[in-house]
Design a protein around this motif. Structure first.
Motif, PDB file in Angstrom:
ATOM      1  N   GLU A 132     -10.102  -2.357  -0.567  1.00  0.00           N
ATOM      2  CA  GLU A 132     -10.150  -3.358   0.500  1.00  0.00           C
ATOM      3  C   GLU A 132     -10.412  -4.746  -0.068  1.00  0.00           C
ATOM      4  N   ARG A 133     -11.313  -4.818  -1.033  1.00  0.00           N
ATOM      5  CA  ARG A 133     -11.667  -6.104  -1.643  1.00  0.00           C
ATOM      6  C   ARG A 133     -10.483  -6.657  -2.443  1.00  0.00           C
ATOM      7  N   ARG A 134      -9.821  -5.799  -3.224  1.00  0.00           N
ATOM      8  CA  ARG A 134      -8.683  -6.251  -4.013  1.00  0.00           C
ATOM      9  C   ARG A 134      -7.541  -6.726  -3.127  1.00  0.00           C
ATOM     10  N   MET A 135      -7.284  -6.000  -2.039  1.00  0.00           N
ATOM     11  CA  MET A 135      -6.220  -6.404  -1.115  1.00  0.00           C
ATOM     12  C   MET A 135      -6.557  -7.748  -0.464  1.00  0.00           C
ATOM     13  N   GLU A 136      -7.806  -7.921  -0.072  1.00  0.00           N
ATOM     14  CA  GLU A 136      -8.240  -9.175   0.546  1.00  0.00           C
ATOM     15  C   GLU A 136      -8.109 -10.338  -0.447  1.00  0.00           C
ATOM     16  N   ASN A 137      -8.496 -10.110  -1.699  1.00  0.00           N
ATOM     17  CA  ASN A 137      -8.394 -11.158  -2.721  1.00  0.00           C
ATOM     18  C   ASN A 137      -6.946 -11.587  -2.934  1.00  0.00           C
ATOM     19  N   VAL A 138      -6.040 -10.615  -2.983  1.00  0.00           N
ATOM     20  CA  VAL A 138      -4.614 -10.917  -3.160  1.00  0.00           C
ATOM     21  C   VAL A 138      -4.100 -11.718  -1.967  1.00  0.00           C
ATOM     22  N   GLN A 139      -4.398 -11.255  -0.771  1.00  0.00           N
ATOM     23  CA  GLN A 139      -3.960 -11.935   0.460  1.00  0.00           C
ATOM     24  C   GLN A 139      -4.486 -13.371   0.488  1.00  0.00           C
ATOM     25  N   ASP A 140      -5.779 -13.537   0.233  1.00  0.00           N
ATOM     26  CA  ASP A 140      -6.389 -14.869   0.287  1.00  0.00           C
ATOM     27  C   ASP A 140      -5.785 -15.806  -0.755  1.00  0.00           C
ATOM     28  N   TYR A 141      -5.555 -15.296  -1.950  1.00  0.00           N
ATOM     29  CA  TYR A 141      -5.006 -16.156  -2.997  1.00  0.00           C
ATOM     30  C   TYR A 141      -3.590 -16.615  -2.654  1.00  0.00           C
ATOM     31  N   ILE A 142      -2.743 -15.691  -2.239  1.00  0.00           N
ATOM     32  CA  ILE A 142      -1.369 -16.073  -1.905  1.00  0.00           C
ATOM     33  C   ILE A 142      -1.362 -17.071  -0.744  1.00  0.00           C
ATOM     34  N   LYS A 143      -2.175 -16.827   0.263  1.00  0.00           N
ATOM     35  CA  LYS A 143      -2.241 -17.744   1.408  1.00  0.00           C
ATOM     36  C   LYS A 143      -2.743 -19.123   0.985  1.00  0.00           C
ATOM     37  N   SER A 144      -3.580 -19.173  -0.051  1.00  0.00           N
ATOM     38  CA  SER A 144      -4.095 -20.465  -0.509  1.00  0.00           C
ATOM     39  C   SER A 144      -3.026 -21.291  -1.228  1.00  0.00           C
ATOM     40  N   ILE A 145      -2.027 -20.639  -1.810  1.00  0.00           N
ATOM     41  CA  ILE A 145      -0.993 -21.390  -2.513  1.00  0.00           C
ATOM     42  C   ILE A 145       0.268 -21.599  -1.685  1.00  0.00           C
ATOM     43  N   LYS A 146       0.493 -20.713  -0.701  1.00  0.00           N
ATOM     44  CA  LYS A 146       1.682 -20.857   0.141  1.00  0.00           C
ATOM     45  C   LYS A 146       1.368 -20.315   1.540  1.00  0.00           C
ATOM     46  N   PRO A 147       0.659 -21.102   2.345  1.00  0.00           N
ATOM     47  CA  PRO A 147       0.175 -20.631   3.643  1.00  0.00           C
ATOM     48  C   PRO A 147       1.258 -20.193   4.617  1.00  0.00           C
ATOM     49  N   GLN A 148       2.457 -20.756   4.502  1.00  0.00           N
ATOM     50  CA  GLN A 148       3.526 -20.417   5.437  1.00  0.00           C
ATOM     51  C   GLN A 148       4.162 -19.060   5.156  1.00  0.00           C
ATOM     52  N   LEU A 149       3.855 -18.461   4.018  1.00  0.00           N
ATOM     53  CA  LEU A 149       4.456 -17.187   3.625  1.00  0.00           C
ATOM     54  C   LEU A 149       3.805 -16.030   4.367  1.00  0.00           C
ATOM     55  N   LEU A 150       4.614 -15.120   4.885  1.00  0.00           N
ATOM     56  CA  LEU A 150       4.100 -13.887   5.477  1.00  0.00           C
ATOM     57  C   LEU A 150       3.700 -12.983   4.322  1.00  0.00           C
ATOM     58  N   VAL A 151       2.432 -12.588   4.271  1.00  0.00           N
ATOM     59  CA  VAL A 151       1.906 -11.773   3.181  1.00  0.00           C
ATOM     60  C   VAL A 151       1.577 -10.386   3.717  1.00  0.00           C
ATOM     61  N   GLN A 152       2.200  -9.385   3.123  1.00  0.00           N
ATOM     62  CA  GLN A 152       1.978  -7.989   3.506  1.00  0.00           C
ATOM     63  C   GLN A 152       1.395  -7.285   2.279  1.00  0.00           C
ATOM     64  N   VAL A 153       0.127  -6.894   2.356  1.00  0.00           N
ATOM     65  CA  VAL A 153      -0.545  -6.238   1.243  1.00  0.00           C
ATOM     66  C   VAL A 153      -0.835  -4.803   1.655  1.00  0.00           C
ATOM     67  N   GLU A 154      -0.419  -3.849   0.805  1.00  0.00           N
ATOM     68  CA  GLU A 154      -0.580  -2.428   1.117  1.00  0.00           C
ATOM     69  C   GLU A 154      -1.141  -1.675  -0.079  1.00  0.00           C
TER      70      GLU A 154
END
Length: 148
Positions: free
Chosen positions: A74-96
């Motif tokens: 859960e923590r690793r998925m959240e970290n990935v999601q947060d990082y991608i959103k921080s560099i490209k907020p308009q991108l739809l991020v799907q982490v599984e």
């Protein structure tokens, strides 16, 4: 005015944001600079609309060195999601979470490209083989530099 050869685009390099939906995968155990560079390149350089990230879990972690130090999924998925959103907020991020080497890459028919490193290139090629077996389109395999 004619274009000089020096200004012609390099046919080996895809223009930024070339693919609507891009997939990547990894353990992403304790996000470090190598992970960040990989995620940034995949998200900012290749993905236009959506990025799908498979984060290794369960049997995919069995042979990992120091697996006891890997953060919870859960923590690793959240970290990935947060990082991608921080560099490209308009991108739809799907982490599984993924428990096999393929995850969503062999079931999501809307994917267009897979981003790999030199070490994971065989896996990217294997994804295309499995997609073909399932009647899905082939993904463009985008190879990143060794620094990832």
């Amino acid at each position: 005015m004619a274009k000089s050869e020096d200004s012609a685009p390099d046919p080996k390099v895809s223009p930024p944001n070339t693919y609507g939906a891009v997939v990547i995968g990894g353990t992403f155990d304790r996000l470090h600079d190598g992970h960040r560079r990989f995620l940034k390149a995949a998200a900012a350089d290749f993905a236009r609309d959506r990025i799908v990230v498979g984060v290794c879990d369960g049997p995919m972690l069995t042979n990992k060195k120091y697996s006891e130090l890997i953060q919870p999924i859960e923590r690793r998925m959240e970290n990935v999601q947060d990082y991608i959103k921080s560099i490209k907020p308009q991108l739809l991020v799907q982490v599984e979470p993924i428990t096999d080497p393929y995850g969503p890459s062999i079931v999501d028919e809307n994917l267009e490209a897979i981003v790999v490193s030199k070490e994971t290139l065989p896996g990217g090629l294997s994804v295309n083989k499995r997609r073909a077996e399932r009647g899905l389109s082939q993904l463009k395999v985008c190879l990143l530099a060794d620094t990832y």
